[in-house]
Design a protein around this motif. Structure first.
Motif, mmCIF file in Angstrom:
data_model
loop_
_atom_site.group_PDB
_atom_site.id
_atom_site.type_symbol
_atom_site.label_atom_id
_atom_site.label_comp_id
_atom_site.label_asym_id
_atom_site.label_seq_id
_atom_site.Cartn_x
_atom_site.Cartn_y
_atom_site.Cartn_z
ATOM 1 N N SER A 17 0.830 -1.196 0.000
ATOM 2 C CA SER A 17 0.000 0.000 0.000
ATOM 3 C C SER A 17 0.867 1.249 0.000
ATOM 4 O O SER A 17 1.904 1.300 0.664
ATOM 5 C CB SER A 17 -0.924 0.002 1.226
ATOM 6 O OG SER A 17 -1.740 1.157 1.245
ATOM 7 N N LEU A 18 0.437 2.246 -0.767
ATOM 8 C CA LEU A 18 1.146 3.526 -0.840
ATOM 9 C C LEU A 18 0.145 4.655 -0.614
ATOM 10 O O LEU A 18 -0.822 4.801 -1.375
ATOM 11 C CB LEU A 18 1.813 3.697 -2.211
ATOM 12 C CG LEU A 18 2.360 5.103 -2.521
ATOM 13 C CD1 LEU A 18 3.491 5.464 -1.546
ATOM 14 C CD2 LEU A 18 2.850 5.192 -3.956
ATOM 15 N N ASP A 19 0.349 5.450 0.431
ATOM 16 C CA ASP A 19 -0.465 6.638 0.691
ATOM 17 C C ASP A 19 0.263 7.850 0.124
ATOM 18 O O ASP A 19 1.397 8.132 0.513
ATOM 19 C CB ASP A 19 -0.690 6.823 2.194
ATOM 20 C CG ASP A 19 -1.623 5.771 2.767
ATOM 21 O OD1 ASP A 19 -2.738 5.653 2.256
ATOM 22 O OD2 ASP A 19 -1.228 5.065 3.718
ATOM 23 N N ALA A 65 -2.817 3.922 -3.180
ATOM 24 C CA ALA A 65 -2.770 2.884 -4.219
ATOM 25 C C ALA A 65 -2.322 1.567 -3.599
ATOM 26 O O ALA A 65 -1.576 1.553 -2.609
ATOM 27 C CB ALA A 65 -1.816 3.284 -5.340
ATOM 28 N N ARG A 66 -2.779 0.493 -4.178
ATOM 29 C CA ARG A 66 -2.292 -0.845 -3.817
ATOM 30 C C ARG A 66 -1.571 -1.412 -5.040
ATOM 31 O O ARG A 66 -2.098 -1.350 -6.148
ATOM 32 C CB ARG A 66 -3.442 -1.747 -3.378
ATOM 33 C CG ARG A 66 -4.194 -1.208 -2.161
ATOM 34 C CD ARG A 66 -5.088 -2.244 -1.529
ATOM 35 N NE ARG A 66 -5.853 -1.686 -0.433
ATOM 36 C CZ ARG A 66 -5.400 -1.505 0.794
ATOM 37 N NH1 ARG A 66 -4.146 -1.838 1.071
ATOM 38 N NH2 ARG A 66 -6.170 -1.004 1.742
ATOM 39 N N ILE A 76 3.866 9.198 -10.556
ATOM 40 C CA ILE A 76 2.981 8.679 -11.602
ATOM 41 C C ILE A 76 1.517 8.866 -11.207
ATOM 42 O O ILE A 76 0.684 9.309 -12.004
ATOM 43 C CB ILE A 76 3.291 7.186 -11.862
ATOM 44 C CG1 ILE A 76 4.670 7.032 -12.521
ATOM 45 C CG2 ILE A 76 2.203 6.549 -12.731
ATOM 46 C CD1 ILE A 76 5.134 5.591 -12.646
ATOM 47 N N LEU A 77 1.187 8.552 -9.955
ATOM 48 C CA LEU A 77 -0.188 8.695 -9.483
ATOM 49 C C LEU A 77 -0.622 10.154 -9.464
ATOM 50 O O LEU A 77 -1.755 10.484 -9.840
ATOM 51 C CB LEU A 77 -0.324 8.088 -8.084
ATOM 52 C CG LEU A 77 -0.239 6.558 -8.001
ATOM 53 C CD1 LEU A 77 -0.193 6.114 -6.546
ATOM 54 C CD2 LEU A 77 -1.417 5.923 -8.713
ATOM 55 N N ASN A 78 0.262 11.036 -9.031
ATOM 56 C CA ASN A 78 -0.082 12.458 -8.984
ATOM 57 C C ASN A 78 -0.376 13.002 -10.385
ATOM 58 O O ASN A 78 -1.301 13.803 -10.569
ATOM 59 C CB ASN A 78 1.048 13.254 -8.338
ATOM 60 C CG ASN A 78 1.127 13.025 -6.839
ATOM 61 O OD1 ASN A 78 0.193 12.491 -6.231
ATOM 62 N ND2 ASN A 78 2.227 13.406 -6.232
#
Length: 231
Positions: free
Chosen positions: A66-68, A88-89, A117-119
């Motif tokens: 998991s990534l916060d 994200a998981r 990447i998520l941002n």
């Protein structure tokens, strides 16, 4: 003397054997490195072997991690800025590619790149819709789109993104303060209007009461004069 040599010989053999064996946990994948280069991949749990002193073993977690992400400020189509918290998981699916991508930085380096990447995906997707859609309960499709956009980028790290979720989407602190001030001003204006209407109604009631009192007194005087005259 001979026994001492034999004992040293067997001790050396045992030490070499011990240095050549390592255990792969069922929750891990392992790489065998030689001078920094990947020589073997161990994905099945159990005992494995390597060359002592020359080769080293690096283990990576095979579970879903998991990534916060840090709070991110985005601007939807209506220019109403929002602060978004997401998580994200993910899991490592290709340890060789993962090692080549992040080097000795490991998970820490990978999560730093994965967060970027998520941002980028969050800004792109949430910037294409209005803030009401982001704040609504029906934003599942947005999260799926963010996940799909990030999956292709994450594969270059040897990582598979399993899921992306938005935990919180709120107005920035300064916007909240301004919003509360506007709400307070609106409530004060409504209260002032109600008080003004109340005063107006009270004046009408008093005017009617005064007029009625004058009429009654006038009629009473008239009647008294008529009675006095008749007497």
């Amino acid at each position: 003397m001979i026994f001492r040599i034999i004992a040293i010989f067997f001790a050396a053999i045992i030490f070499l054997a011990y240095s050549s064996i390592f255990l792969v946990d069922e929750r891990q994948k392992a790489l065998v490195l030689q001078f920094g280069q990947v020589r073997d991949v161990k994905e099945d749990p159990g005992l494995a072997f390597k060359l002592p002193f020359i080769q080293q073993v690096v283990r990576y977690d095979d579970r879903i991690l998991s990534l916060d992400t840090m709070p991110l400020e985005v601007t939807p189509l209506d220019d109403r800025r929002l602060v978004v918290d997401a998580f994200a998981r993910y899991r490592i699916i290709n340890v060789v590619q993962f090692r080549q991508a992040v080097g000795t930085g490991g998970i820490l380096t990978a999560e730093g790149r994965l967060e970027r990447i998520l941002n980028a995906a969050l800004r792109e997707v949430l910037g294409s819709v209005g803030s009401n859609e982001v704040l609504s309960d029906g934003r599942v499709s947005l999260m799926e789109q963010i996940r799909d956009d990030a999956i292709a980028e994450a594969l270059s790290l040897g990582i598979e993104i399993v899921d992306v979720r938005i935990k919180r989407a709120d107005l920035p602190t300064q916007n909240l303060a301004a919003t509360f001030q506007r709400m307070q001003a609106e409530r004060e204006r409504m209260a002032a209007d109600e008080r003004a209407r109340g005063r107006e109604a009270a004046q009408k009631v008093r005017a009617v009461a005064d007029r009625t009192a004058v009429t009654l007194v006038s009629e009473a005087k008239r009647d008294s004069e008529i009675i006095r005259g008749e007497a």
